[in-house]
Scaffold this motif. Sequence first.
Motif, PDB file in Angstrom:
ATOM      1  N   GLY A 450      -6.229  -6.863  -1.696  1.00 46.74           N
ATOM      2  CA  GLY A 450      -5.434  -6.043  -0.792  1.00 46.74           C
ATOM      3  C   GLY A 450      -4.108  -6.724  -0.507  1.00 46.74           C
ATOM      4  O   GLY A 450      -4.014  -7.959  -0.537  1.00 46.74           O
ATOM      5  N   MET A 451      -3.097  -5.931  -0.230  1.00 46.58           N
ATOM      6  CA  MET A 451      -1.770  -6.508  -0.015  1.00 46.58           C
ATOM      7  C   MET A 451      -0.960  -5.613   0.917  1.00 46.58           C
ATOM      8  O   MET A 451      -1.062  -4.389   0.874  1.00 46.58           O
ATOM      9  CB  MET A 451      -1.046  -6.648  -1.353  1.00 46.58           C
ATOM     10  N   GLY A 452      -0.152  -6.236   1.755  1.00 47.28           N
ATOM     11  CA  GLY A 452       0.831  -5.528   2.565  1.00 47.28           C
ATOM     12  C   GLY A 452       2.222  -5.960   2.136  1.00 47.28           C
ATOM     13  O   GLY A 452       2.455  -7.139   1.858  1.00 47.28           O
ATOM     14  N   VAL A 453       3.133  -5.019   2.085  1.00 46.51           N
ATOM     15  CA  VAL A 453       4.519  -5.315   1.704  1.00 46.51           C
ATOM     16  C   VAL A 453       5.434  -4.799   2.808  1.00 46.51           C
ATOM     17  O   VAL A 453       5.434  -3.596   3.091  1.00 46.51           O
ATOM     18  CB  VAL A 453       4.904  -4.661   0.357  1.00 46.51           C
ATOM     19  N   GLY A 454       6.179  -5.698   3.423  1.00 48.65           N
ATOM     20  CA  GLY A 454       7.151  -5.290   4.431  1.00 48.65           C
ATOM     21  C   GLY A 454       8.341  -4.636   3.755  1.00 48.65           C
ATOM     22  O   GLY A 454       9.226  -5.319   3.235  1.00 48.65           O
ATOM     23  N   MET A 455       8.361  -3.304   3.743  1.00 45.53           N
ATOM     24  CA  MET A 455       9.380  -2.597   2.960  1.00 45.53           C
ATOM     25  C   MET A 455      10.779  -2.771   3.541  1.00 45.53           C
ATOM     26  O   MET A 455      11.760  -2.814   2.802  1.00 45.53           O
ATOM     27  CB  MET A 455       9.022  -1.114   2.849  1.00 45.53           C
ATOM     28  N   ASP A 456      10.892  -2.877   4.855  1.00 43.02           N
ATOM     29  CA  ASP A 456      12.215  -3.094   5.444  1.00 43.02           C
ATOM     30  C   ASP A 456      12.791  -4.429   4.967  1.00 43.02           C
ATOM     31  O   ASP A 456      13.970  -4.528   4.621  1.00 43.02           O
ATOM     32  CB  ASP A 456      12.137  -3.076   6.971  1.00 43.02           C
ATOM     33  N   ARG A 457      11.957  -5.448   4.945  1.00 47.61           N
ATOM     34  CA  ARG A 457      12.421  -6.760   4.486  1.00 47.61           C
ATOM     35  C   ARG A 457      12.723  -6.742   2.991  1.00 47.61           C
ATOM     36  O   ARG A 457      13.662  -7.408   2.538  1.00 47.61           O
ATOM     37  CB  ARG A 457      11.377  -7.827   4.812  1.00 47.61           C
ATOM     38  N   LEU A 458      11.931  -5.998   2.226  1.00 51.82           N
ATOM     39  CA  LEU A 458      12.209  -5.892   0.796  1.00 51.82           C
ATOM     40  C   LEU A 458      13.542  -5.180   0.565  1.00 51.82           C
ATOM     41  O   LEU A 458      14.327  -5.583  -0.298  1.00 51.82           O
ATOM     42  CB  LEU A 458      11.066  -5.157   0.095  1.00 51.82           C
ATOM     43  N   VAL A 459      13.806  -4.143   1.347  1.00 52.26           N
ATOM     44  CA  VAL A 459      15.102  -3.459   1.236  1.00 52.26           C
ATOM     45  C   VAL A 459      16.232  -4.409   1.638  1.00 52.26           C
ATOM     46  O   VAL A 459      17.289  -4.433   0.987  1.00 52.26           O
ATOM     47  CB  VAL A 459      15.116  -2.182   2.104  1.00 52.26           C
TER      48      VAL A 459
END
Length: 481
Positions: A450-459
Amino acid sequence: MSLPRHLDHEYRAVRLEHLRELTARGQAPFGRAFARDGRLAEIRATFADGRAVRIAGRLVARRDMGKTVFGHLHDATGRLQIYLRRDDLGEASFDAFSRVDLGDHLGIEGECFTTRTGEPTVRARSWTLLGKALQVPPEKWHGLQDIELRYRKRYLDLIARPEVAQVFWRRSEILRRTRQFLVDRGFIEVETPMLQPMAGGAAARPFETFYHALGAPMYLRIAPELYLKRLLVGGFDKVFELNRNFRNEGLDRSHNPEFTMLEVYEAYGDLRSMRTLIEDLILTLAHEVVGSLRVGPAEQPVDLTPPWREATYAALIREAAGDDWDRLSLDEARERARSLGLTVPPDWDRAAITHEIYEKIVERSLVNPTFVTRLPAALIPLARPCEDDPACADVFELVIGGREIAPAYNELNDPLEQRRRFEEQAGGDPSHVDEDFLEALEYGMPPAGGMGVGMDRLVMLLTGQDSIRDVLLFPHLKPHG
């Protein structure tokens, strides 16, 4: 543009007078729909001299030259020059155009031609007022110097600074391509509750509300994890959710109380499958959206070129705090941390001091992609322990540009061990133990990564922004006053 109040009122009064005059001349100030032949970038891309076109946009520049006017219309895709001539429009229509102000929305019907200087232009045969601007629009270089004002009035920021709009076009593209990337690999997108009877899946303070129809307290979710794992129990073997989470905590350059998170779960997968997935995803986005593996802010560029570094939590702590860190007494560890510039409350234990070093020193030093592995199991109650050392969790945290981007786990699927951890975390309060989730686990959850990705930080990373507020259209701010 920020104007003195008296000037603001004067300019608005002039615009109101123009509105009345245009209304009297038959130009309704707030028009109906206007059928376009395309957005301005599309018109430019298919430009051909003599072609009849209908275009629309906001008037952002004009040069009056007696019997002619040059101007520029702007829409979401860019600008296009317009040309108006008294002989083409007639006396009444051309004279009425003098009451059109910068910021007004116009529809133009005419034909394409190229000026002597090579500028694609639409020669107007008629014009229509579509929306009157009663306020003076901001200027690119002279207005909106106040950063907080830019966030509070984002619509003005978007008008004044096309580069800001470009960030949000890229954000939309990053989210779209992320979804497509996962769908192409057999994952199904799902939606789980944002209003939850228990705030679970992470350690954070939730936002609380009350559901009157049920007579029960509810919480805005802090994470979708426990619901997504229920779907693994139910037979969905590759699932993801890309949506908002909410945490009733502080605001800073990398935190907003509501934020966009991607969570991904793969039955029969593990850390290795999650590592491959996140590396492929970020490299794909860098190639397709940015066009380069060199990303991030100019003052601290990030090189995404593989292979990406892997290092254990303990090794990184020793790099930052000294090779003898594990042999220090609690008092010695506290003094060492203070010597590194950290504030250490007297009641902190060794684990808390160590993690402060990790978050404040280690993490911020990791610019190029680094998979940090074998974190303390006490920090991550939903992950499996490492087989060779139960004190360590079988996880990684992907850190890029000094910020955590994506934590991933070998998920715990033992209902008995999960109950023990929940009860320990609840401190003896059974109301804080999610019995429904534990019952679901007892029906059998497959091993999973399982994984979570902080999309705001990736952007932020992929667009070179240093603050989360610069990738959120409407970030949260303290109320005025």
